[in-house]
Design a protein around this motif. Structure first.
Motif, PDB file in Angstrom:
ATOM      1  N   TYR A 194       0.804  -1.226   0.000  1.00  0.00           N
ATOM      2  CA  TYR A 194       0.000   0.000   0.000  1.00  0.00           C
ATOM      3  C   TYR A 194       0.838   1.278   0.000  1.00  0.00           C
ATOM      4  O   TYR A 194       0.404   2.316  -0.478  1.00  0.00           O
ATOM      5  CB  TYR A 194      -0.965   0.005   1.200  1.00  0.00           C
ATOM      6  CG  TYR A 194      -0.305  -0.101   2.557  1.00  0.00           C
ATOM      7  CD1 TYR A 194       0.276   1.009   3.162  1.00  0.00           C
ATOM      8  CD2 TYR A 194      -0.263  -1.321   3.237  1.00  0.00           C
ATOM      9  CE1 TYR A 194       0.889   0.902   4.407  1.00  0.00           C
ATOM     10  CE2 TYR A 194       0.353  -1.432   4.481  1.00  0.00           C
ATOM     11  CZ  TYR A 194       0.922  -0.314   5.057  1.00  0.00           C
ATOM     12  OH  TYR A 194       1.532  -0.401   6.276  1.00  0.00           O
ATOM     13  N   GLU A 195       2.092   1.185   0.512  1.00  0.00           N
ATOM     14  CA  GLU A 195       2.940   2.392   0.569  1.00  0.00           C
ATOM     15  C   GLU A 195       3.299   2.895  -0.830  1.00  0.00           C
ATOM     16  O   GLU A 195       3.658   4.049  -0.997  1.00  0.00           O
ATOM     17  CB  GLU A 195       4.241   2.085   1.321  1.00  0.00           C
ATOM     18  CG  GLU A 195       4.032   1.822   2.796  1.00  0.00           C
ATOM     19  CD  GLU A 195       5.114   0.920   3.376  1.00  0.00           C
ATOM     20  OE1 GLU A 195       6.186   0.808   2.769  1.00  0.00           O
ATOM     21  OE2 GLU A 195       4.865   0.337   4.440  1.00  0.00           O
ATOM     22  N   PRO A 199       0.374   7.235  -1.574  1.00  0.00           N
ATOM     23  CA  PRO A 199       1.466   8.176  -1.289  1.00  0.00           C
ATOM     24  C   PRO A 199       2.226   8.597  -2.548  1.00  0.00           C
ATOM     25  O   PRO A 199       2.675   9.733  -2.663  1.00  0.00           O
ATOM     26  CB  PRO A 199       2.376   7.389  -0.335  1.00  0.00           C
ATOM     27  CG  PRO A 199       1.452   6.433   0.337  1.00  0.00           C
ATOM     28  CD  PRO A 199       0.429   6.053  -0.699  1.00  0.00           C
ATOM     29  N   GLN A 453       5.732  -2.892  10.114  1.00  0.00           N
ATOM     30  CA  GLN A 453       5.551  -1.462  10.418  1.00  0.00           C
ATOM     31  C   GLN A 453       6.560  -1.014  11.486  1.00  0.00           C
ATOM     32  O   GLN A 453       7.193   0.033  11.363  1.00  0.00           O
ATOM     33  CB  GLN A 453       4.111  -1.212  10.910  1.00  0.00           C
ATOM     34  CG  GLN A 453       3.813   0.203  11.376  1.00  0.00           C
ATOM     35  CD  GLN A 453       3.830   1.216  10.246  1.00  0.00           C
ATOM     36  OE1 GLN A 453       3.751   0.859   9.088  1.00  0.00           O
ATOM     37  NE2 GLN A 453       3.958   2.487  10.583  1.00  0.00           N
ATOM     38  N   ASN A 456      10.101  -1.001   9.896  1.00  0.00           N
ATOM     39  CA  ASN A 456      10.297   0.113   8.958  1.00  0.00           C
ATOM     40  C   ASN A 456      10.345   1.454   9.685  1.00  0.00           C
ATOM     41  O   ASN A 456      11.138   2.328   9.342  1.00  0.00           O
ATOM     42  CB  ASN A 456       9.191   0.121   7.897  1.00  0.00           C
ATOM     43  CG  ASN A 456       9.251  -1.120   7.024  1.00  0.00           C
ATOM     44  OD1 ASN A 456      10.301  -1.746   6.892  1.00  0.00           O
ATOM     45  ND2 ASN A 456       8.130  -1.499   6.441  1.00  0.00           N
ATOM     46  N   GLU A 457       9.484   1.604  10.705  1.00  0.00           N
ATOM     47  CA  GLU A 457       9.444   2.864  11.466  1.00  0.00           C
ATOM     48  C   GLU A 457      10.767   3.070  12.215  1.00  0.00           C
ATOM     49  O   GLU A 457      11.341   4.154  12.210  1.00  0.00           O
ATOM     50  CB  GLU A 457       8.283   2.813  12.474  1.00  0.00           C
ATOM     51  CG  GLU A 457       7.451   4.078  12.495  1.00  0.00           C
ATOM     52  CD  GLU A 457       6.197   3.882  13.335  1.00  0.00           C
ATOM     53  OE1 GLU A 457       6.331   3.824  14.569  1.00  0.00           O
ATOM     54  OE2 GLU A 457       5.097   3.775  12.761  1.00  0.00           O
ATOM     55  N   SER A 460      13.520   4.050   9.783  1.00  0.00           N
ATOM     56  CA  SER A 460      13.448   5.416   9.250  1.00  0.00           C
ATOM     57  C   SER A 460      13.875   6.452  10.289  1.00  0.00           C
ATOM     58  O   SER A 460      14.408   7.500   9.951  1.00  0.00           O
ATOM     59  CB  SER A 460      12.032   5.728   8.745  1.00  0.00           C
ATOM     60  OG  SER A 460      11.121   5.713   9.813  1.00  0.00           O
TER      61      SER A 460
END
Length: 545
Positions: A194-195, A199, A453, A456-457, A460
């Motif tokens: 979905y990313e 986006p 999630q 990845n968070e 980042s």
């Protein structure tokens, strides 16, 4: 029950029957073995080529500048003024064409496009950041050294899929896959991306949104309004909508709409910003070891092997989705195993030619089968021909490859959704009133979204993954595996489904296992022969079990 005009009539008994379960998808215009007429097949093949271009361009755009490439240089170096990014895009296209032909002729024989995979990006970035390249000053030299490092890692990593596939090991694993465990795996192979959807559209909303709206109108609404016998508009909705919006984006660019816009906006919105057309040579044939001899590093090879294993699981989900949209029977485990073996050979080709990333089944092309209702093998083989043709004629290929990214992201919104929904469609084989089904389904999908999630968070914010030990190869292996949504969801569902009181007869029915029993062996169903047998009587020498 009493309304304005008395009691409503009781529903007829047949109206209360649930929809019948189907092991083959109906309403497909052309199935795996029935090709459309040649002119239509060629146009559909070109449409598949257009769709796979997105990932083919996005990955080198992200990686090549970090590797030290992408800057046009007028010096006496190997490339002269040729751009490395354009060469990497051409190489990926060329190898994708070869891999797609190999997969459709000798692999699973499904209409699956084998293209560049996002799964391999993380270990490639890890190679880029490796200390042994930091003291190389010349960007072009640095690019070549890093590329050779990725080649070595890919060559070693390909061995994993080749061995697991051709030895039949994967066949023995997939035999335990029930429809219930397949749902989270296939659904998140689509929804998990979905990313890359909205986006990306929002980066240039005045191009991305019209593309998304137009694609939905052309593919879903107009066919119903027209009531025509020939499905032209919906079948070529991608071609029509991309052409219209691309021209509109070109007019905006030429009209000076972005003259004073921020550099980032110009990069996403303008049609002349990809830098591919000017940098691409007119004619060039990619060849093995074009960047020099590969270099090998054990740690990097381990990290790439983890990506190879994750890609193997993701591709299994994508193959299952493709088989559904091609109106074929569920893929027998031996055929899936054979396909994984050939995909391993594809990753070996990636390593030999130097594509900077590995290969897996293209999810967006699997979705396109659903959008067009055409699951023909020949169409995908024609698209492989386009890939090879346009990779050699660089300038022409670069024109199509310079489609603005928001247009591609808008396509993804629909195509990834189709793959996700085909995953959900396997619930028809399961008992949705069982608490066991509810637990396995809900928990595996939730963890499949939640665990990546977190990884990845964390990455980042901190710049490195949650697993941060002294051994970089170990960190890469764990971070790669748990950053994949379909892998985490598929693994959790597979584990729970095969350990939670599975020997109970009622449970066997709840998980839909009995529906796929006859497809667990190649000879269990006569239709397998039609869909999956090898060409040129090769089944005599390589029998499927």
């Amino acid at each position: 029950m009493a309304g304005g005009g008395g009691a409503a009539p009781a529903p007829k008994q047949d109206e209360l029957q649930p929809h019948p379960v189907k092991d083959q998808l109906s309403d497909v215009s052309y199935c795996i073995t029935s090709p459309p007429p040649w002119p239509e097949a060629i146009l559909l093949g070109f449409q598949h080529y257009l769709v796979m271009l997105g990932t083919t361009v996005i990955i080198p755009t992200a990686l090549v500048p970090q590797m030290g490439g992408g800057n046009v240089r007028l010096n006496n170096s190997l490339l002269g003024i040729e751009d490395e990014k354009a060469r990497v895009v051409q190489t990926i296209l060329f190898v994708s064409g070869l891999n797609t032909l190999l997969q459709t002729f000798f692999g699973t024989r499904l209409p699956a496009v084998i293209g560049a995979s996002y799964t391999f990006v993380m270990p490639t970035i890890s190679i880029i950041l490796a200390g042994r390249y930091s003291d190389i000053v010349d960007p072009h030299e640095k690019f070549l050294h890093i590329m050779r490092g990725t080649q070595g890692a890919l060559i070693v990593a390909s061995a994993l899929q080749i061995v697991v596939g051709f030895s039949g090991l994967w066949r023995n694993v997939v035999r335990f896959l029930s429809p219930l465990a397949a749902v989270p795996l296939v659904a998140l192979a689509g929804f998990g991306l979905y990313e890359l959807g909205f986006p990306g559209v929002a980066k240039c909303i005045e191009i991305g949104l019209p593309q998304l709206v137009l694609l939905i109108i052309l593919s879903q609404y107009i066919p119903h309004a027209m009531h025509s016998e020939k499905a032209v508009v919906d079948r070529f909705a991608v071609l029509f909508s991309v052409t219209i919006v691309w021209v509109y984006a070109f007019l905006l660019t030429v009209g000076g709409a972005y003259k004073h816009a921020a550099p980032k906006t110009q990069l996403h919105c303008r049609t002349d910003r990809s830098g591919l057309v000017g940098a691409a040579p007119w004619i060039r044939v990619p060849y093995p070891f074009q960047w020099g001899a590969p270099t090998f590093d054990a740690g990097e090879a381990f990290a790439m092997m983890a990506a190879s294993f994750v890609a193997l699981v993701e591709s299994t989900g994508s193959f299952i989705a493709v088989s559904r949209y091609a109106s074929a029977t569920p893929v027998p485990p031996s055929v899936l195993s054979r396909g994984i073996g050939w995909q391993g050979l594809g990753i070996l080709l990636d390593g030999l030619f130097g594509t900077a990333t590995g290969s897996s089944v293209s999810v967006e092309n699997a979705g396109l089968l659903g959008l067009t209702h055409v699951g023909s093998r020949r169409v995908v083989q024609i698209s492989a021909g386009f890939m090879i043709f346009f990779s050699i004629l660089g300038k022409f290929g670069a024109v199509f490859a310079s489609i603005p990214a928001p247009i591609v992201a808008a396509l993804y919104c629909l195509l990834f959704a189709y793959v996700g929904s085909v995953g959900l469609s396997f619930l028809q084989f399961c008992n949705l009133n069982s608490f066991r089904t509810k637990f396995i389904l809900g928990f595996s999908v939730f963890m499949g979204l939640s665990v990546p999630q977190y990884f990845n968070e964390y990455t980042s914010v901190a710049g490195y993954g949650p697993v941060h030990t002294g051994a970089r190869w170990f960190n890469d292996i764990i971070n790669v595996i748990f950053s994949s949504k379909p892998f985490v969801a598929g693994f959790v569902a597979f584990f729970l489904d095969n350990t939670l009181h599975k020997h109970d007869n009622a449970t066997r029915k709840d998980r839909g296992h009995h529906w796929w029993d006859r497809f667990r062996s190649f000879k269990g169903d006569n239709r397998n022969e039609e869909f999956y047998s090898l060409p040129f009587n090769l089944n005599k020498f390589f029998p499927s079990v």
